[in-house]
Design a protein around this motif. Structure first.
Motif, short mmCIF file in Angstrom:
data_model
loop_
_atom_site.label_atom_id
_atom_site.label_comp_id
_atom_site.label_asym_id
_atom_site.label_seq_id
_atom_site.Cartn_x
_atom_site.Cartn_y
_atom_site.Cartn_z
N ARG A 86 13.07 50.38 51.20
CA ARG A 86 14.38 50.36 52.00
C ARG A 86 14.22 50.51 53.27
N SER A 87 13.81 49.44 54.30
CA SER A 87 13.80 50.83 55.66
C SER A 87 14.29 50.72 56.70
N LYS A 88 15.52 51.53 57.41
CA LYS A 88 16.48 51.82 57.89
C LYS A 88 16.54 51.57 59.32
N GLU A 89 14.50 52.10 59.53
CA GLU A 89 14.41 51.95 60.96
C GLU A 89 14.41 49.76 61.25
N PHE A 90 13.86 49.52 60.17
CA PHE A 90 13.78 47.69 60.80
C PHE A 90 14.91 47.22 60.84
N LYS A 91 16.01 48.12 60.64
CA LYS A 91 17.79 47.46 60.17
C LYS A 91 17.96 47.15 61.93
N THR A 92 17.32 48.08 62.62
CA THR A 92 17.79 47.61 64.13
C THR A 92 16.47 46.95 64.98
N LEU A 93 17.27 46.82 65.71
CA LEU A 93 16.97 46.04 66.84
C LEU A 93 15.58 46.13 67.82
N GLU A 94 15.20 47.31 67.68
CA GLU A 94 13.87 48.53 68.31
C GLU A 94 13.29 48.71 67.43
N GLY A 95 13.67 48.75 66.06
CA GLY A 95 13.10 48.73 64.78
C GLY A 95 12.41 46.63 64.64
N GLY A 122 16.36 40.85 56.91
CA GLY A 122 15.26 41.35 58.39
C GLY A 122 14.23 40.37 58.93
N MET A 123 14.56 39.11 57.91
CA MET A 123 13.31 38.97 57.81
C MET A 123 13.89 37.30 59.14
N HIS A 124 14.57 36.80 58.81
CA HIS A 124 15.96 36.04 60.00
C HIS A 124 16.11 37.20 61.50
N LYS A 125 16.23 37.94 61.15
CA LYS A 125 16.05 39.39 62.20
C LYS A 125 14.71 39.23 63.23
N LEU A 126 14.26 39.37 62.64
CA LEU A 126 12.48 39.07 63.38
C LEU A 126 11.85 38.18 64.07
N GLN A 127 12.57 37.04 63.03
CA GLN A 127 12.47 35.94 64.31
C GLN A 127 12.49 35.09 65.22
N PRO A 312 17.18 27.54 55.16
CA PRO A 312 16.77 28.03 56.48
C PRO A 312 17.00 29.89 56.09
N PHE A 313 16.88 30.92 56.04
CA PHE A 313 17.14 32.15 56.08
C PHE A 313 18.17 32.63 56.33
N GLU A 314 18.96 32.18 57.63
CA GLU A 314 20.18 32.40 57.51
C GLU A 314 21.39 31.91 56.36
N GLU A 315 20.75 30.68 55.91
CA GLU A 315 21.28 30.28 55.20
C GLU A 315 21.43 30.76 53.49
N SER A 316 20.16 31.90 53.62
CA SER A 316 20.44 31.82 52.07
C SER A 316 20.58 33.61 51.63
N TYR A 317 20.55 34.47 52.96
CA TYR A 317 21.70 35.95 53.06
C TYR A 317 23.38 35.47 53.16
N THR A 318 23.43 34.36 54.03
CA THR A 318 24.72 34.31 54.11
C THR A 318 26.08 33.20 53.22
N LYS A 319 25.19 32.45 52.38
CA LYS A 319 26.07 32.05 51.40
C LYS A 319 26.15 32.76 50.78
N LYS A 320 27.04 32.36 49.12
CA LYS A 320 26.84 33.36 48.31
C LYS A 320 26.15 31.80 47.22
#
Ligand code: F6P
Length: 336
Positions: A86-95, A122-127, A312-320
């Protein structure tokens, strides 16, 4: 010489490096998925780059080219040969921007990430900061990724837990004892539900529903009065009433006897994947290569109702993901 067809031209222009990684909690079947990605990818003319250590490994540039033999003799093994983290760095925009630059520099045109909700987020953000294609695959024992009926590893984890609970049941019966058995699932009761129903639990305690400890205790006492000599409850670690230790402290006085606690823990996450996880992992891995070849991006590949699916990525982690309420509703009747 025959003229090159349009489809051949698109195949030629699509020859690219595809990075693959596993992230978050490992799950049995990840290796079968890696194997499918590598072999199907190479058979379709792609170059497959294994990224070690999950998203932190990506940021640290831990890349190596994979060959068909790199994935020999792994289909039956739990864990992940790519290792995870698990990466804390990747959670930031800089990461995320750093990851995009590293992928660019390495000439990687597509990325496949196997993991859970956090990985999909994370993949949604990277996209949003990288122009390459990204495909996500659900790999978590928790089975809480929206967009697939089952995630890779869930079936094995449930079977591991069933095996352990069946053993605890023997000793519970021999000693007339009341047990609380804790299974994994920080935010999800999927493992608890399937294990509880499969093993005949008196009650199943999960984070998706309001837990009423008094009612459960009354049911246990009433069961004793009806001649039930032992009982066990399956507790998902993330229940709002606490973990199994805490619930045992609360329940002992309610039932008027000691509650023995058994925390199954990491034993659930390891071991040889079941047939279901091997097949699911292989199908999803192979299909994600098709998705890349067809220019798709930004999706979680799963299986719903026996059919391959794209979410879509967004649905995969926002929808329960919904729990099977019908199955859950059976617990009381099945334990009379
Ligand atoms: O893989 C998911 C999961 O098993 C959760 O159910 C659990 O809470 C978590 O991983 C614990 O894993 P770790 O200790 O590796 O963070």
């Amino acid at each position: 010489m025959n003229p090159i067809s349009l489809s051949e031209i698109s195949t030629i222009t699509l020859i690219m490096k595809v990075g693959i990684l596993t992230s978050g909690g490992d799950s049995p079947g990840m290796n079968a998925c890696i194997r499918a990605l590598v072999r199907v990818g190479i058979s379709k003319g792609l170059e497959i780059i294994g990224i070690m250590g999950g998203l932190q490994g990506l940021l640290d540039g831990k890349f190596h080219e994979m060959q068909p033999r790199s994935v020999a003799n792994i289909i039956h093994r739990g864990g992940t040969i790519l290792t995870t983290g698990r990466s804390k760095e990747f959670k930031t925009l800089e990461g995320q921007m750093k990851a995009a630059q590293i992928l660019e520099k390495a000439g990687i045109g597509a990325l496949v990430a196997i993991g859970g909700n956090g990985t999909m987020q994370g993949m949604h953000k990277l996209q949003q900061v990288w122009s390459g294609q990204i495909i996500g695959l659900p790999g978590t024992i928790d089975n809480d990724v929206f967009g697939t009926d089952y995630s890779i590893g869930f079936d094995t984890a449930v079977n591991n837990a069933i095996d352990a609970v069946d053993k605890i049941r023997d000793t519970a019966q021999a000693f007339d004892r009341f047990f609380l058995i804790e299974v994994m699932g920080r935010d999800s009761g999927s493992i608890a539900l399937d294990v509880g129903i499969s093993c005949g639990a008196e009650a199943i305690v999960i984070p998706e529903t309001k837990t009423n400890l008094k009612k459960i205790a009354d049911d246990i006492v009433a069961g004793r009065a009806r001649g039930k000599n032992f009982a066990f409850i399956i507790v998902a670690e993330g229940d709002e009433e606490g973990d199994a230790m805490e619930i045992s402290r609360k329940m002992s006085s309610m039932v008027g006897e000691d509650c023995r606690v058994s925390v199954l823990g990491y034993i659930q996450r390891g071991g040889n994947p079941t047939r279901q996880d091997r097949i699911l992992a292989t199908k999803l891995g192979a299909y994600s290569i098709d998705c890349i070849v067809n220019g798709k991006t930004g999706i979680l590949v799963g299986e719903i109702g026996g059919k391959l699916s794209e979410t879509p990525f967004e649905e995969s982690y926002t929808k329960k993901k919904a729990i099977d309420t019908f199955l859950l509703s059976l617990v009381d009747a099945l334990s009379i």
